[in-house]
Design a protein around this motif. Sequence first.
Motif, PDB file in Angstrom:
ATOM      1  N   ALA A 199      53.727  86.080 -34.702  1.00 54.11           N
ATOM      2  CA  ALA A 199      54.395  85.631 -33.660  1.00 54.11           C
ATOM      3  C   ALA A 199      53.944  84.513 -33.181  1.00 54.11           C
ATOM      4  CB  ALA A 199      54.306  86.819 -32.475  1.00 54.11           C
ATOM      5  N   ALA A 200      54.707  83.499 -32.612  1.00 51.13           N
ATOM      6  CA  ALA A 200      54.219  82.223 -32.065  1.00 51.13           C
ATOM      7  C   ALA A 200      53.933  82.519 -30.880  1.00 51.13           C
ATOM      8  CB  ALA A 200      55.350  81.251 -32.067  1.00 51.13           C
ATOM      9  N   ALA A 201      52.899  81.789 -30.252  1.00 50.77           N
ATOM     10  CA  ALA A 201      52.356  82.091 -28.864  1.00 50.77           C
ATOM     11  C   ALA A 201      53.276  81.979 -27.694  1.00 50.77           C
ATOM     12  CB  ALA A 201      51.070  81.161 -28.477  1.00 50.77           C
ATOM     13  N   GLY A 202      53.710  82.889 -26.996  1.00 55.55           N
ATOM     14  CA  GLY A 202      54.572  82.745 -26.026  1.00 55.55           C
ATOM     15  C   GLY A 202      54.431  82.582 -24.643  1.00 55.55           C
ATOM     16  N   SER A 203      55.267  81.685 -24.097  1.00 58.39           N
ATOM     17  CA  SER A 203      54.819  81.033 -22.757  1.00 58.39           C
ATOM     18  C   SER A 203      55.142  82.228 -21.573  1.00 58.39           C
ATOM     19  CB  SER A 203      55.778  79.958 -22.307  1.00 58.39           C
ATOM     20  OG  SER A 203      57.252  80.319 -22.334  1.00 58.39           O
ATOM     21  N   GLU A 204      56.107  83.076 -21.997  1.00 60.42           N
ATOM     22  CA  GLU A 204      56.151  84.379 -21.208  1.00 60.42           C
ATOM     23  C   GLU A 204      55.045  85.250 -21.123  1.00 60.42           C
ATOM     24  OE1 GLU A 204      59.454  87.789 -20.425  1.00 60.42           O
ATOM     25  OE2 GLU A 204      59.706  86.290 -21.978  1.00 60.42           O
ATOM     26  N   GLU A 205      54.259  85.096 -22.121  1.00 58.12           N
ATOM     27  CA  GLU A 205      53.207  86.228 -22.093  1.00 58.12           C
ATOM     28  C   GLU A 205      51.872  85.550 -21.338  1.00 58.12           C
ATOM     29  OE1 GLU A 205      49.762  88.141 -25.104  1.00 58.12           O
ATOM     30  OE2 GLU A 205      51.713  87.825 -25.816  1.00 58.12           O
ATOM     31  N   ARG A 206      51.915  84.295 -21.398  1.00 57.80           N
ATOM     32  CA  ARG A 206      50.887  83.457 -20.699  1.00 57.80           C
ATOM     33  C   ARG A 206      51.021  83.389 -19.333  1.00 57.80           C
ATOM     34  NH1 ARG A 206      51.287  79.657 -25.213  1.00 57.80           N
ATOM     35  NH2 ARG A 206      52.394  78.553 -23.890  1.00 57.80           N
ATOM     36  N   SER A 207      52.308  83.212 -18.959  1.00 62.17           N
ATOM     37  CA  SER A 207      52.833  83.487 -17.600  1.00 62.17           C
ATOM     38  C   SER A 207      52.392  84.697 -16.770  1.00 62.17           C
ATOM     39  CB  SER A 207      54.319  83.090 -17.452  1.00 62.17           C
ATOM     40  OG  SER A 207      54.857  83.260 -16.011  1.00 62.17           O
ATOM     41  N   PHE A 208      52.623  85.670 -17.723  1.00 65.35           N
ATOM     42  CA  PHE A 208      52.514  87.195 -17.062  1.00 65.35           C
ATOM     43  C   PHE A 208      50.839  87.479 -17.007  1.00 65.35           C
ATOM     44  CE2 PHE A 208      52.216  91.538 -17.035  1.00 65.35           C
ATOM     45  CZ  PHE A 208      52.814  92.142 -16.142  1.00 65.35           C
ATOM     46  N   PHE A 209      50.094  87.160 -17.866  1.00 62.64           N
ATOM     47  CA  PHE A 209      48.738  87.710 -18.246  1.00 62.64           C
ATOM     48  C   PHE A 209      47.760  86.444 -17.561  1.00 62.64           C
ATOM     49  CE2 PHE A 209      50.651  90.557 -21.156  1.00 62.64           C
ATOM     50  CZ  PHE A 209      50.542  91.753 -20.691  1.00 62.64           C
ATOM     51  N   GLY A 210      48.356  85.310 -17.720  1.00 61.01           N
ATOM     52  CA  GLY A 210      47.289  84.060 -17.461  1.00 61.01           C
ATOM     53  C   GLY A 210      46.866  83.628 -18.857  1.00 61.01           C
ATOM     54  N   ALA A 211      46.085  82.399 -18.615  1.00 59.85           N
ATOM     55  CA  ALA A 211      45.929  81.566 -19.816  1.00 59.85           C
ATOM     56  C   ALA A 211      44.363  82.104 -20.497  1.00 59.85           C
ATOM     57  CB  ALA A 211      45.693  80.170 -19.648  1.00 59.85           C
ATOM     58  N   PHE A 212      43.531  82.805 -19.600  1.00 58.49           N
ATOM     59  CA  PHE A 212      42.513  83.322 -20.000  1.00 58.49           C
ATOM     60  C   PHE A 212      42.494  84.565 -20.340  1.00 58.49           C
ATOM     61  CE2 PHE A 212      41.966  79.431 -17.345  1.00 58.49           C
ATOM     62  CZ  PHE A 212      41.372  78.627 -18.178  1.00 58.49           C
ATOM     63  N   ASN A 213      41.406  85.200 -21.191  1.00 65.69           N
ATOM     64  CA  ASN A 213      41.106  86.456 -21.833  1.00 65.69           C
ATOM     65  C   ASN A 213      39.778  86.788 -20.969  1.00 65.69           C
ATOM     66  OD1 ASN A 213      43.402  86.914 -22.792  1.00 65.69           O
ATOM     67  ND2 ASN A 213      42.717  86.327 -24.901  1.00 65.69           N
ATOM     68  N   LEU A 214      39.824  88.276 -20.541  1.00 64.76           N
ATOM     69  CA  LEU A 214      38.287  88.553 -19.916  1.00 64.76           C
ATOM     70  C   LEU A 214      37.764  89.882 -20.883  1.00 64.76           C
ATOM     71  CD1 LEU A 214      38.944  88.430 -16.094  1.00 64.76           C
ATOM     72  CD2 LEU A 214      37.574  86.920 -17.698  1.00 64.76           C
ATOM     73  N   ASN A 215      36.755  90.245 -20.957  1.00 66.25           N
ATOM     74  CA  ASN A 215      36.309  91.174 -21.697  1.00 66.25           C
ATOM     75  C   ASN A 215      36.121  92.371 -20.499  1.00 66.25           C
ATOM     76  OD1 ASN A 215      34.361  93.240 -22.752  1.00 66.25           O
ATOM     77  ND2 ASN A 215      33.697  91.636 -24.180  1.00 66.25           N
ATOM     78  N   PRO A 216      36.486  93.509 -20.942  1.00 65.00           N
ATOM     79  CA  PRO A 216      36.490  94.676 -19.905  1.00 65.00           C
ATOM     80  C   PRO A 216      35.058  94.987 -19.574  1.00 65.00           C
ATOM     81  CG  PRO A 216      37.036  95.374 -22.031  1.00 65.00           C
ATOM     82  CD  PRO A 216      37.106  93.930 -21.950  1.00 65.00           C
ATOM     83  N   ASP A 217      34.083  94.653 -20.231  1.00 64.44           N
ATOM     84  CA  ASP A 217      32.706  94.841 -20.008  1.00 64.44           C
ATOM     85  C   ASP A 217      31.915  94.092 -18.906  1.00 64.44           C
ATOM     86  OD1 ASP A 217      32.642  97.168 -21.521  1.00 64.44           O
ATOM     87  OD2 ASP A 217      32.295  95.942 -23.671  1.00 64.44           O
ATOM     88  N   ALA A 218      32.572  92.976 -18.894  1.00 68.48           N
ATOM     89  CA  ALA A 218      32.134  91.927 -17.744  1.00 68.48           C
ATOM     90  C   ALA A 218      31.908  92.552 -16.480  1.00 68.48           C
ATOM     91  CB  ALA A 218      33.042  90.611 -17.882  1.00 68.48           C
ATOM     92  N   VAL A 219      30.628  92.185 -15.673  1.00 69.98           N
ATOM     93  CA  VAL A 219      30.349  92.681 -14.686  1.00 69.98           C
ATOM     94  C   VAL A 219      31.003  91.978 -13.480  1.00 69.98           C
ATOM     95  CG1 VAL A 219      28.441  93.004 -12.972  1.00 69.98           C
ATOM     96  CG2 VAL A 219      27.993  93.345 -15.441  1.00 69.98           C
ATOM     97  N   VAL A 220      31.562  92.761 -12.459  1.00 67.67           N
ATOM     98  CA  VAL A 220      32.287  92.238 -11.498  1.00 67.67           C
ATOM     99  C   VAL A 220      31.614  91.080 -10.696  1.00 67.67           C
ATOM    100  CG1 VAL A 220      33.644  92.660  -9.208  1.00 67.67           C
ATOM    101  CG2 VAL A 220      33.965  94.194 -11.325  1.00 67.67           C
ATOM    102  N   GLY A 221      30.344  91.416 -10.144  1.00 67.35           N
ATOM    103  CA  GLY A 221      29.458  90.548  -9.477  1.00 67.35           C
ATOM    104  C   GLY A 221      29.303  89.012 -10.083  1.00 67.35           C
ATOM    105  N   ASP A 222      29.053  89.233 -11.395  1.00 65.87           N
ATOM    106  CA  ASP A 222      29.202  87.823 -12.221  1.00 65.87           C
ATOM    107  C   ASP A 222      30.384  87.123 -12.174  1.00 65.87           C
ATOM    108  OD1 ASP A 222      26.719  88.899 -13.056  1.00 65.87           O
ATOM    109  OD2 ASP A 222      27.137  89.457 -14.899  1.00 65.87           O
ATOM    110  N   LEU A 223      31.509  87.820 -12.194  1.00 64.66           N
ATOM    111  CA  LEU A 223      32.943  87.113 -12.237  1.00 64.66           C
ATOM    112  C   LEU A 223      33.238  86.610 -10.790  1.00 64.66           C
ATOM    113  CD1 LEU A 223      35.015  86.777 -14.089  1.00 64.66           C
ATOM    114  CD2 LEU A 223      36.288  88.591 -12.912  1.00 64.66           C
ATOM    115  N   ALA A 224      32.488  87.313  -9.797  1.00 66.49           N
ATOM    116  CA  ALA A 224      32.822  86.834  -8.322  1.00 66.49           C
ATOM    117  C   ALA A 224      32.026  85.595  -7.915  1.00 66.49           C
ATOM    118  CB  ALA A 224      32.529  88.171  -7.374  1.00 66.49           C
ATOM    119  N   GLU A 225      30.531  85.654  -8.595  1.00 67.57           N
ATOM    120  CA  GLU A 225      29.894  84.309  -8.571  1.00 67.57           C
ATOM    121  C   GLU A 225      30.449  83.195  -8.988  1.00 67.57           C
ATOM    122  OE1 GLU A 225      25.893  85.219  -9.354  1.00 67.57           O
ATOM    123  OE2 GLU A 225      25.528  86.848  -8.036  1.00 67.57           O
ATOM    124  N   VAL A 226      31.137  83.235 -10.176  1.00 67.95           N
ATOM    125  CA  VAL A 226      31.594  82.006 -10.927  1.00 67.95           C
ATOM    126  C   VAL A 226      32.714  81.482 -10.164  1.00 67.95           C
ATOM    127  CG1 VAL A 226      32.739  81.351 -12.888  1.00 67.95           C
ATOM    128  CG2 VAL A 226      30.809  82.904 -13.160  1.00 67.95           C
TER     129      VAL A 226
END
Length: 579
Positions: A485-512
């Motif tokens: 499948a070609a990269a869809g703009s509709e998917e980027r518009s809904f989920f955003g352009a960046f991916n996050l790992n579910p194991d990332a710590v909330v505090g680390d993300l909050a500081e960034v």
Amino acid sequence: MDAVNTLFLIISLLLFISVIASRVSTRFGMPLLLVFLGVGMLAGDEGLGGIRFDSFAGANMIGQLALAVILLDGGLRTKSDSFRLALKPAAVLASWGVLATVGLLGAFATFFLGVDWKMGLLMAAIVGSTDAAAVFSLMRSSGVRLNSRILATLELESGCNDPMAILLVSALIGLIMNPAETGFAEMTTLLARQLGLGLLFGYLAGKALARILERISLAEGLYAILIASGGLLVFATTNLLGGSGFLAVYLAGVFIGNSRNSSTEHVLNVMDGLAWLAQATMFLVLGLLVSPVRLLENWANALVIAAFLILVARPLAVWTSLKFFRYNPREVAYISWVGLRGAVPITLAITPLMVGVPDALKLFDVAFAVVILSLLIQGTTIPFFARLLKVVLPPKPEPLSQREIWLADKLAVSLQSFKVEAGSDAENSHPSAMTRDRFSDGQIFALLRGDQTVAVLPSTQMQAGDVVWFILDEKLGDDFAKQFAAAGSEERSFFGAFNLNPDAVVGDLAEVYGLPVSEGERGLRLDELFRERFGDMPVAGDRIDLNGFEITVKELDNKARIRLLGLKMPQEGAAGRAA
């Protein structure tokens, strides 16, 4: 013989016209069930066909049989994950939700129509439950991808709410016809028997039929007949013993459908055809039965009652049912809107006529008109309100088609096809390049270019428009499809352009990013944060907004664990709104 052939001619002609007319209904977004109703009404005594049909008992028998087939087919397609995801809220909707709807609508109908309160409540009870045939049909053909929580809730609610509706109709008919013999104890016993026997026989029959299908060897064409006859057997047996045959046949279908083997996989298309035939026949017969003149006489009353049901009674009943579960306001609003009425209310409306309830014909006509309005207003706007309330997920890449080749009773090979899109990873790549890493067990089966098969050589490259067949684990199909499948703009518009790992710590993300997060949540992983806010069963599309930063569940694994999250920045949302 002429009379028999004439009957066959009429029935086949009506079905033929209805199916052909379905193309028009699809083009204009009209529910197909309305087409069958409309053809039946046009062919009736007061329509162009002039066919006289006034057998309420015959219509009731056909309706009961058709509903059993439709519920069996719906159960076959209901995944066990739906029960883990939405059993409790669906059960509350199917019990308290029906009671609340009937209570509110009954009080309004009593006041508005100026009738006795028992008649007002009886009318409300007739139209008080959602209809499985309408929900299964219209949700399947809506063309929108809903989040799993909403879809599971609507499927289970419509499949399980008939016992409560039947109980209320029976109780109110008893209060009207034999008040001395109708008491709280009798009604409680009736409900317990309906639910208890429905659950028991549905479970036992589903397990037994699944086991029989595993062990018996038949010609392929007989498996669908075995499932259909077994479903009707449990439906009739449960009804004869005082239980809910509708609940029993639906549960039997669930157990059969989730017990995958060589005899169940290939019958779904056959059962789908039987379900469509059942729906077409049922609505054609109901269309023949109704009088358009009487419908017009009761149209104004039905419009007001339908408006109160759709805009007041149903939303309040859903809100009070789901307020203790983790549904956001948009999900509650959409579940409220998709409270479709269909054949069940019409079938229930026949019961008062058959037992001689005073003014029962008016109840029938009003109920019929409410069903038509529900299908017209709610059925045609399912996709519109899904997008308006933002409960739609962007289309996801998926296999073009899938075939199962069963090598033994419990051993199957899954063949899946994928279409190469321009700009995809697959374009200008060799087919074997798609099976690296986690897809290493996949094997190329065939490469089609137009109507020709292309030999796969070491130098072969796939082109846009090619269709490629792979031998692949069926559970990996959706992930594998991303490469085509070609990269869809509709998917980027809904989920955003960046991916996050579910194991990332909330505090680390909050500081960034400087996100506002409570101290109690800073030490959590992102997947733990979502489970804390959405419960143990998050679904794709669940979203947390942290000061404009939107984190959305993008993918889950086969065990309902979050595999990938999307991050949308505030500037992305602003750009999307500006665009």
